[in-house]
Design a protein around this motif. Sequence first.
Motif, PDB file in Angstrom:
ATOM      1  N   GLY A 237       0.834  -1.208   0.000  1.00  0.00           N
ATOM      2  CA  GLY A 237       0.000   0.000   0.000  1.00  0.00           C
ATOM      3  C   GLY A 237       0.859   1.244   0.000  1.00  0.00           C
ATOM      4  N   LEU A 238       0.206   2.382   0.099  1.00  0.00           N
ATOM      5  CA  LEU A 238       0.911   3.653   0.226  1.00  0.00           C
ATOM      6  C   LEU A 238       1.178   3.903   1.699  1.00  0.00           C
ATOM      7  N   ASP A 239       2.426   4.121   2.034  1.00  0.00           N
ATOM      8  CA  ASP A 239       2.842   4.303   3.424  1.00  0.00           C
ATOM      9  C   ASP A 239       2.505   5.724   3.895  1.00  0.00           C
ATOM     10  N   TYR A 240       1.935   5.830   5.081  1.00  0.00           N
ATOM     11  CA  TYR A 240       1.506   7.150   5.573  1.00  0.00           C
ATOM     12  C   TYR A 240       2.691   8.061   5.869  1.00  0.00           C
ATOM     13  N   GLU A 241       3.862   7.494   6.144  1.00  0.00           N
ATOM     14  CA  GLU A 241       5.054   8.315   6.384  1.00  0.00           C
ATOM     15  C   GLU A 241       5.841   8.534   5.095  1.00  0.00           C
ATOM     16  N   ARG A 242       6.218   7.452   4.435  1.00  0.00           N
ATOM     17  CA  ARG A 242       7.073   7.547   3.258  1.00  0.00           C
ATOM     18  C   ARG A 242       6.374   8.257   2.099  1.00  0.00           C
ATOM     19  N   ASP A 243       5.060   8.077   1.991  1.00  0.00           N
ATOM     20  CA  ASP A 243       4.312   8.614   0.854  1.00  0.00           C
ATOM     21  C   ASP A 243       3.493   9.843   1.243  1.00  0.00           C
ATOM     22  N   LYS A 244       4.122  10.755   1.965  1.00  0.00           N
ATOM     23  CA  LYS A 244       3.407  11.942   2.452  1.00  0.00           C
ATOM     24  C   LYS A 244       2.882  12.825   1.330  1.00  0.00           C
ATOM     25  N   ARG A 245       3.494  12.725   0.143  1.00  0.00           N
ATOM     26  CA  ARG A 245       3.057  13.598  -0.956  1.00  0.00           C
ATOM     27  C   ARG A 245       1.694  13.196  -1.512  1.00  0.00           C
ATOM     28  N   PHE A 246       1.215  12.018  -1.127  1.00  0.00           N
ATOM     29  CA  PHE A 246      -0.072  11.550  -1.640  1.00  0.00           C
ATOM     30  C   PHE A 246      -1.188  11.769  -0.611  1.00  0.00           C
ATOM     31  N   SER A 247      -2.395  12.002  -1.123  1.00  0.00           N
ATOM     32  CA  SER A 247      -3.532  12.337  -0.267  1.00  0.00           C
ATOM     33  C   SER A 247      -4.067  11.109   0.474  1.00  0.00           C
ATOM     34  N   LYS A 248      -4.838  11.400   1.496  1.00  0.00           N
ATOM     35  CA  LYS A 248      -5.486  10.345   2.271  1.00  0.00           C
ATOM     36  C   LYS A 248      -6.467   9.562   1.382  1.00  0.00           C
ATOM     37  N   SER A 249      -7.178  10.272   0.497  1.00  0.00           N
ATOM     38  CA  SER A 249      -8.167   9.587  -0.354  1.00  0.00           C
ATOM     39  C   SER A 249      -7.488   8.621  -1.322  1.00  0.00           C
TER      40      SER A 249
END
Length: 341
Positions: A237-249
């Motif tokens: 998945g998209l990591d909440y820390e590493r992938d900060k540039r991507f939105s929650k949605s």
Amino acid sequence: MEQAYRKKFPLSSKDYKLYEEVGEGVSATVYRALCIPLNVIVAIKVLDLEKCNNDLDGIRREVQTMILIEHPNVLRAHCSFTAEHSLWVVMPYMAGGSCLGIMKSDHPEGLEETVIATLLREVLKALVYLHSQGHIHRDVKAGNILIDTNGAVKLADFGVSACMFDTGDRQRSRNTFVGTPCWMAPEVMQQLHGYDFKADIWSFGITALELAHGHAPFSKYPPMKVLLMTLQNAPPGLDYERDKRFSKSFKEMVAACLVKDPKKRPSSEKLLKHHFFKHAKSYDYLAKTILNGIPPLGERFKMLKAKEADFLVQNKDMYGDKEHLLSQVNAILSFNSLGFY
């Protein structure tokens, strides 16, 4: 472009002039070409039937399905015919090439979120159509998402033999698979109860990660390792820390697709209503962003071929036999040449 479908395309190789290569696979080469009688630029996939195990009648039936399909987001075939030991499949020429090819040339770290949302919304429209017609695509990945110069997006290689259009990432059927199964749903790997259109939703989620990072999860690992990691590990998945540039949605949309139990994944129709796709723009946005200023498709293909050749020369001693070496090229460079078209 759409008017070309109403034209009668000739069924002889003499009526086509082949230009440069824009893709190649295990048993197929793709050319930009001119249909001489109609004066239309097309793409032609030339399949070497001697290198392909599938029966010709089966391949013909599957190409006929491609000809009959009618949706603006699914790549159709104009016609097909045999020439000596080859099968020629004539299709529209998508001059932007594939998302994979664009990333390898200009965006190795992945694409920005608005571009991803715009691309994936168009792919999802294709899946809604295919699923409503009772079809499973079975090969959703960045290498099969093609873009035209105006930004129009089409999902390619639906329903066509793995031998024909697969580059070795995997050769797929309902019962067996070979190669690196990075996009493959767990239920397809297990082969216990069969699978349905929800397998495409898993592949769609993996493709979202591929577009975000420039490569699919586990792409650097050998096939058996990928299989074990997919079945035993938590879904990627998209990591909440590493992938900060991507939105929650975006993170939530990917997580909804990558659920191991297929019954808990949304249908393509339901997924299209996800709030992530409110970020999507009209497809001409793609022409202004990721297609702006990139070299022609043939040039990009040639550059990556040269990169592959350099890698082979530099690493032949380390990896020994060519087959092992080529698997390392695919893993390390994620080089999928037919994915250019």
